[in-house]
Design a protein around this motif. Sequence first.
Motif, short mmCIF file in Angstrom:
data_model
loop_
_atom_site.label_atom_id
_atom_site.label_comp_id
_atom_site.label_asym_id
_atom_site.label_seq_id
_atom_site.Cartn_x
_atom_site.Cartn_y
_atom_site.Cartn_z
N ALA A 157 0.81 -1.22 0.00
CA ALA A 157 0.00 0.00 0.00
C ALA A 157 0.84 1.28 0.00
N GLY A 158 0.23 2.32 -0.54
CA GLY A 158 0.83 3.66 -0.52
C GLY A 158 -0.30 4.67 -0.65
N ASP A 159 -0.21 5.78 0.04
CA ASP A 159 -1.25 6.79 -0.05
C ASP A 159 -1.34 7.32 -1.47
N GLY A 160 -2.49 7.16 -2.08
CA GLY A 160 -2.67 7.56 -3.47
C GLY A 160 -2.34 6.45 -4.45
N GLY A 161 -1.86 5.33 -3.94
CA GLY A 161 -1.46 4.22 -4.80
C GLY A 161 0.03 3.98 -4.73
N VAL A 162 0.48 3.00 -5.47
CA VAL A 162 1.90 2.62 -5.47
C VAL A 162 2.45 2.77 -6.88
N LEU A 163 3.60 3.37 -6.96
CA LEU A 163 4.24 3.61 -8.27
C LEU A 163 5.42 2.68 -8.44
N ALA A 164 5.49 2.04 -9.61
CA ALA A 164 6.63 1.17 -9.92
C ALA A 164 7.84 2.04 -10.25
N GLY A 165 9.00 1.43 -10.20
CA GLY A 165 10.20 2.14 -10.65
C GLY A 165 10.24 2.14 -12.17
N ASP A 166 11.44 2.02 -12.73
CA ASP A 166 11.54 2.02 -14.19
C ASP A 166 11.48 0.62 -14.77
N SER A 167 11.37 -0.38 -13.89
CA SER A 167 11.32 -1.76 -14.38
C SER A 167 10.55 -2.65 -13.41
N THR A 192 9.95 0.80 -18.40
CA THR A 192 10.49 0.43 -19.73
C THR A 192 10.68 -1.07 -19.90
N GLY A 193 10.77 -1.80 -18.78
CA GLY A 193 11.00 -3.23 -18.87
C GLY A 193 10.01 -4.04 -18.04
N MET A 194 9.32 -4.99 -18.69
CA MET A 194 8.40 -5.89 -17.98
C MET A 194 8.76 -7.35 -18.22
N ALA A 195 9.94 -7.60 -18.67
CA ALA A 195 10.37 -8.97 -18.96
C ALA A 195 10.27 -9.84 -17.71
#
Length: 289
Positions: A157-167, A192-195
């Motif tokens: 959890a995070g207030d306002g939602g959770v943000l992923a990094g760049d991968s 940029t990466g979801m591998a």
Amino acid sequence: MENKKSKLPGTILILAIGAIAIAALLWFWFTNFGGTAKQANTQDDYQTTTAATTTVATTKVTAPATTTTPTTTTTPATTTTPVTTTTPVTTTTAPASQTSVLNNSLLQSEDYYDKSKITAITFLDSLDSAPSDAWDFSLEEDESVLAWLDGTHLYIAGDGGVLAGDSTFQMFYEYTSLESVDLTCFSTAGVTGMAQMFRNCRSLESITFGDNFDTSSVIYMGYMFDGCQSLESLDISFFDTSKVKTMTMMSMNCRSLEELIVSEDFFANGPVTDSMFVGCRISAPTSYK
């Protein structure tokens, strides 16, 4: 008798001369001493009159000086109240979801739980329900993202939602008991990466992506769903693949996959799709949106 008459003119002459002398003396005294007294009086009168006039002048000058009352027109300064309209500044603060960045690598750490026993993962947009012993999963180590277990259910959890990094590379790799993932409050903007994101999640049956799952910046999708043996249906028609360079083995070994829904321009960018459906029941998307 004749002798007396001869002396009378001389006596008169002497008296006349004496009178003239006395008159001359009186005139001399008046002009020299009586004038100074009068001059002194006129000087005193001048000083008093000048003093009087100067005092009058000063009183006239001081009157304008009291017109410093316009200076007290500092009341306009109290019109600094508009400055308190700094409240709009608070509207410029960044959404919490942009500061609650997840440290994705912690999902592969064995320091918190045994990932092979996790059956469900849910992302939340508030920290209100986080227990006091929740783990700090934030990238900045500021407790803006917390994680905890309720049985075998992992909450992040995070207030306002959770943000992923760049991968999100290998984010859920080998969560072998994972059956469902709810990503509704998880934003992948800028990723940029979801591998290998769900690779070898062999018990996975349901993925709820949500509106925040953004693939517009993704370049790599290779092995993304490789080994998801229990996944029967997958709708990724909202995926933006305009920047994707490779989808190699993207859904390899999805043995139960019967339905794959993609967009009309899913392959428009000509991404590499070698062996994309190896080990699958299907060899191509089943429908397009």
